[in-house]
Motif scaffolding. Sequence first.
Motif, PDB file in Angstrom:
ATOM      1  N   ALA A 122      44.065  42.226  22.139  1.00 41.09           N
ATOM      2  CA  ALA A 122      43.351  43.498  21.996  1.00 41.09           C
ATOM      3  C   ALA A 122      42.459  43.695  23.218  1.00 41.09           C
ATOM      4  N   GLN A 123      42.086  44.933  23.484  1.00 39.55           N
ATOM      5  CA  GLN A 123      41.322  45.205  24.702  1.00 39.55           C
ATOM      6  C   GLN A 123      40.008  45.918  24.392  1.00 39.55           C
ATOM      7  N   ALA A 124      38.967  45.553  25.153  1.00 40.82           N
ATOM      8  CA  ALA A 124      37.657  46.182  24.951  1.00 40.82           C
ATOM      9  C   ALA A 124      37.590  47.533  25.642  1.00 40.82           C
ATOM     10  N   ARG A 125      38.363  47.678  26.716  1.00 40.08           N
ATOM     11  CA  ARG A 125      38.417  48.990  27.394  1.00 40.08           C
ATOM     12  C   ARG A 125      39.789  49.137  28.053  1.00 40.08           C
ATOM     13  N   GLY A 126      40.103  50.370  28.416  1.00 34.98           N
ATOM     14  CA  GLY A 126      41.396  50.613  29.053  1.00 34.98           C
ATOM     15  C   GLY A 126      41.455  49.947  30.418  1.00 34.98           C
ATOM     16  N   GLY A 127      42.628  49.485  30.774  1.00 38.57           N
ATOM     17  CA  GLY A 127      42.836  48.945  32.116  1.00 38.57           C
ATOM     18  C   GLY A 127      42.188  47.600  32.379  1.00 38.57           C
ATOM     19  N   ILE A 128      41.836  46.881  31.321  1.00 39.20           N
ATOM     20  CA  ILE A 128      41.125  45.612  31.499  1.00 39.20           C
ATOM     21  C   ILE A 128      42.081  44.439  31.791  1.00 39.20           C
ATOM     22  N   GLY A 129      43.384  44.671  31.578  1.00 40.35           N
ATOM     23  CA  GLY A 129      44.349  43.606  31.857  1.00 40.35           C
ATOM     24  C   GLY A 129      44.958  43.003  30.589  1.00 40.35           C
ATOM     25  N   ALA A 130      44.874  43.743  29.459  1.00 44.10           N
ATOM     26  CA  ALA A 130      45.395  43.217  28.191  1.00 44.10           C
ATOM     27  C   ALA A 130      46.918  43.062  28.234  1.00 44.10           C
ATOM     28  N   SER A 131      47.607  44.095  28.742  1.00 45.82           N
ATOM     29  CA  SER A 131      49.072  43.998  28.753  1.00 45.82           C
ATOM     30  C   SER A 131      49.528  42.925  29.730  1.00 45.82           C
ATOM     31  N   THR A 132      48.820  42.819  30.854  1.00 51.97           N
ATOM     32  CA  THR A 132      49.147  41.768  31.824  1.00 51.97           C
ATOM     33  C   THR A 132      49.016  40.403  31.143  1.00 51.97           C
ATOM     34  N   LEU A 133      47.952  40.250  30.354  1.00 48.23           N
ATOM     35  CA  LEU A 133      47.773  38.966  29.655  1.00 48.23           C
ATOM     36  C   LEU A 133      48.873  38.769  28.611  1.00 48.23           C
ATOM     37  N   SER A 296      38.338  39.106  31.610  1.00 49.52           N
ATOM     38  CA  SER A 296      39.409  39.444  32.538  1.00 49.52           C
ATOM     39  C   SER A 296      38.852  40.086  33.804  1.00 49.52           C
ATOM     40  N   GLN A 297      39.567  39.864  34.879  1.00 52.62           N
ATOM     41  CA  GLN A 297      39.227  40.417  36.182  1.00 52.62           C
ATOM     42  C   GLN A 297      37.858  39.945  36.654  1.00 52.62           C
ATOM     43  N   GLU A 298      37.494  38.746  36.240  1.00 51.60           N
ATOM     44  CA  GLU A 298      36.232  38.138  36.689  1.00 51.60           C
ATOM     45  C   GLU A 298      36.469  36.676  36.958  1.00 51.60           C
ATOM     46  N   LEU A 323      39.951  35.084  33.489  1.00 52.81           N
ATOM     47  CA  LEU A 323      41.107  35.431  34.317  1.00 52.81           C
ATOM     48  C   LEU A 323      40.591  36.114  35.570  1.00 52.81           C
ATOM     49  N   PRO A 324      40.817  35.519  36.736  1.00 55.00           N
ATOM     50  CA  PRO A 324      40.217  36.059  37.956  1.00 55.00           C
ATOM     51  C   PRO A 324      40.797  37.412  38.351  1.00 55.00           C
ATOM     52  N   PHE A 325      40.008  38.149  39.100  1.00 54.12           N
ATOM     53  CA  PHE A 325      40.493  39.405  39.677  1.00 54.12           C
ATOM     54  C   PHE A 325      41.477  39.015  40.781  1.00 54.12           C
ATOM     55  N   ASP A 326      42.704  39.391  40.637  1.00 50.13           N
ATOM     56  CA  ASP A 326      43.742  38.893  41.546  1.00 50.13           C
ATOM     57  C   ASP A 326      44.770  40.002  41.792  1.00 50.13           C
ATOM     58  N   PRO A 327      44.340  41.079  42.484  1.00 51.83           N
ATOM     59  CA  PRO A 327      45.227  42.245  42.627  1.00 51.83           C
ATOM     60  C   PRO A 327      46.531  41.921  43.343  1.00 51.83           C
ATOM     61  N   ALA A 329      48.384  39.191  43.224  1.00 45.85           N
ATOM     62  CA  ALA A 329      49.363  38.581  42.313  1.00 45.85           C
ATOM     63  C   ALA A 329      49.921  39.607  41.325  1.00 45.85           C
ATOM     64  N   VAL A 330      49.039  40.432  40.732  1.00 44.70           N
ATOM     65  CA  VAL A 330      49.553  41.409  39.759  1.00 44.70           C
ATOM     66  C   VAL A 330      50.473  42.421  40.438  1.00 44.70           C
ATOM     67  N   ARG A 331      50.138  42.757  41.652  1.00 39.02           N
ATOM     68  CA  ARG A 331      50.960  43.712  42.389  1.00 39.02           C
ATOM     69  C   ARG A 331      52.353  43.127  42.658  1.00 39.02           C
ATOM     70  N   PRO A 348      45.898  32.311  41.668  1.00 37.17           N
ATOM     71  CA  PRO A 348      44.825  31.918  40.726  1.00 37.17           C
ATOM     72  C   PRO A 348      45.031  32.523  39.334  1.00 37.17           C
ATOM     73  N   LEU A 349      45.457  33.788  39.277  1.00 34.16           N
ATOM     74  CA  LEU A 349      45.623  34.423  37.965  1.00 34.16           C
ATOM     75  C   LEU A 349      46.729  33.734  37.159  1.00 34.16           C
ATOM     76  N   SER A 350      47.850  33.452  37.833  1.00 31.13           N
ATOM     77  CA  SER A 350      48.959  32.796  37.136  1.00 31.13           C
ATOM     78  C   SER A 350      48.521  31.435  36.596  1.00 31.13           C
TER      79      SER A 350
HETATM   80  N1  LIG Z   1      43.389  39.937  36.685  1.00 31.29           N
HETATM   81  C1  LIG Z   1      43.658  41.074  37.307  1.00 31.29           C
HETATM   82  N2  LIG Z   1      43.297  41.270  38.589  1.00 31.29           N
HETATM   83  C2  LIG Z   1      43.551  42.412  39.221  1.00 31.29           C
HETATM   84  N3  LIG Z   1      44.177  43.444  38.664  1.00 31.29           N
HETATM   85  C3  LIG Z   1      44.569  43.329  37.389  1.00 31.29           C
HETATM   86  C4  LIG Z   1      44.337  42.134  36.642  1.00 31.29           C
HETATM   87  N4  LIG Z   1      44.840  42.298  35.410  1.00 31.29           N
HETATM   88  C5  LIG Z   1      45.372  43.529  35.386  1.00 31.29           C
HETATM   89  N5  LIG Z   1      45.213  44.151  36.558  1.00 31.29           N
HETATM   90  C6  LIG Z   1      45.643  45.502  36.912  1.00 31.29           C
HETATM   91  O1  LIG Z   1      44.871  46.400  36.148  1.00 31.29           O
HETATM   92  C7  LIG Z   1      45.661  47.458  35.657  1.00 31.29           C
HETATM   93  C8  LIG Z   1      45.632  47.471  34.140  1.00 31.29           C
HETATM   94  O2  LIG Z   1      46.246  46.294  33.671  1.00 31.29           O
HETATM   95  P1  LIG Z   1      46.922  46.211  32.237  1.00 31.29           P
HETATM   96  O3  LIG Z   1      47.914  47.307  32.071  1.00 31.29           O
HETATM   97  O4  LIG Z   1      47.343  44.824  32.035  1.00 31.29           O
HETATM   98  O5  LIG Z   1      45.626  46.508  31.368  1.00 31.29           O
HETATM   99  P2  LIG Z   1      45.514  47.090  29.898  1.00 31.29           P
HETATM  100  O6  LIG Z   1      44.189  46.618  29.410  1.00 31.29           O
HETATM  101  O7  LIG Z   1      46.695  46.755  29.116  1.00 31.29           O
HETATM  102  O8  LIG Z   1      45.479  48.644  30.200  1.00 31.29           O
HETATM  103  P3  LIG Z   1      45.861  49.896  29.269  1.00 31.29           P
HETATM  104  O9  LIG Z   1      44.536  50.426  28.798  1.00 31.29           O
HETATM  105  O10 LIG Z   1      46.551  50.827  30.192  1.00 31.29           O
HETATM  106  O11 LIG Z   1      46.734  49.392  28.164  1.00 31.29           O
HETATM  107  C9  LIG Z   1      47.058  47.227  36.212  1.00 31.29           C
HETATM  108  O12 LIG Z   1      47.215  47.995  37.376  1.00 31.29           O
HETATM  109  C10 LIG Z   1      47.081  45.770  36.527  1.00 31.29           C
HETATM  110  O13 LIG Z   1      47.953  45.494  37.575  1.00 31.29           O
END
Ligand SMILES: Nc1ncnc2c1ncn2[C@@H]1O[C@H](COP(=O)(O)OP(=O)(O)OP(=O)(O)O)[C@@H](O)[C@H]1O
Length: 375
Positions: A122-133, A296-298, A323-327, A329-331, A348-350
Amino acid sequence: MPDVELERREGSLTRLNGAAYRLSATADVILFRTTPGEDLDLEAIRTLHKSPERTASLIALTAPDLPLAEARRIIQAGVTDVLPWDTDADELRQHLDRWRKPKLPALYEAPQHRRGKVVTVAQARGGIGASTLAVNLADRLMDRRGLRKVARNRVVVLDLDLQFGSVSSLLDVKENEALYQMATDGTVPDATFVNHALASTPQGLWVLGAPSRFAPLEVLTAVQVGALVDALSDQFDYVVIDLPRSLVLWISAVLERTDRLMLVTDCTVPSVRQSRRLLDLYLENNPALHVEVVMSQEHKPLVRGSHHREAAKLLERPFTHWLPFDPRAVRKASDRGLPLSAAAGSSPLSKSIAALGRDTLAALMRNEPAHARRH
Ligand SMILES: Nc1ncnc2c1ncn2[C@@H]1O[C@H](COP(=O)(O)OP(=O)(O)OP(=O)(O)O)[C@@H](O)[C@H]1O
Ligand SMILES: [Mg+2]
């Protein structure tokens, strides 16, 4: 006999007690000698016979002139056969194959089908990296080992972020209309439905993705979503669920089935406050829910600042996963539609997600049997 391993134990069945119990769970056949009128032996036979772990057939060797009534008593206690103790080896050999297929004890019930574990993100805010996790944790839960990286677990990612789901694109699998159909037709999914809806990646990860069309979230019911999670956890060792951010009623069906919830947040005040609100809501109806907070991203700070301590206090949980901020690697991973392990394995993120995966596997294995749910 060439294919028979023989183990001899001195003493009566009753005196062997615990040893007899252990033997009954490993051997195919236990031959034991008993004397008529040994009520204690009858009791021991009954106990062994009812043991759910029993694999062995129990065979009584008795006096050749045993009265029929006595033989019946022994059989009723649970032995498969009664033979005179002077039976010769040839005759024993003839019986052995039959005895080796033990009859299940009368009171034995098949162990309940063990369902796979459910990890919800689950995610606390949009774009926090939940789906990536969700995607990369699922990839790690496959627990690939050895030179050939053979997966030890079957894992599926279920993207319940029906409207904005990104799991399919992160893993480069085709979007799937099954969840759209579920939302619009009211289908209650079963194993067949799930099998049609699943896609897999070359790495062997399974995906049930969000639809390409805009599906109304609120029309799904808890019954449908519960059936979907059940059908998946019947087939997979781990089901990783990517939740939508909006709070819909059917989330309760997911939480009830969740073994571990990963709440992905960062340390900013709005995210921590939102996390607290979500926690209150999730725990209200599921007080036993196990929640892990994932920062996440810290980068993990060497020394925790006062805002970290404040945040941990507010959430009443230590922050163990960062989970470190690692643009970069995610890219790399998202451009190629690959999990981090395949696209940027040494990033680092992996590595952080790999560690989280190992911790999760270890914790969920310790937790056996699965939490009390549904049964
Ligand atoms: N650890 C990270 N470091 C840098 N960028 C990240 C990291 N995790 C995710 N991102 C980037 O942040 C963006 C959002 O990631 P992601 O889709 O995983 O988040 P989300 O919480 O699922 O977002 P959404 O609200 O869209 O569901 C993506 O562009 C992703 O590549
Ligand atoms: Mg997402």
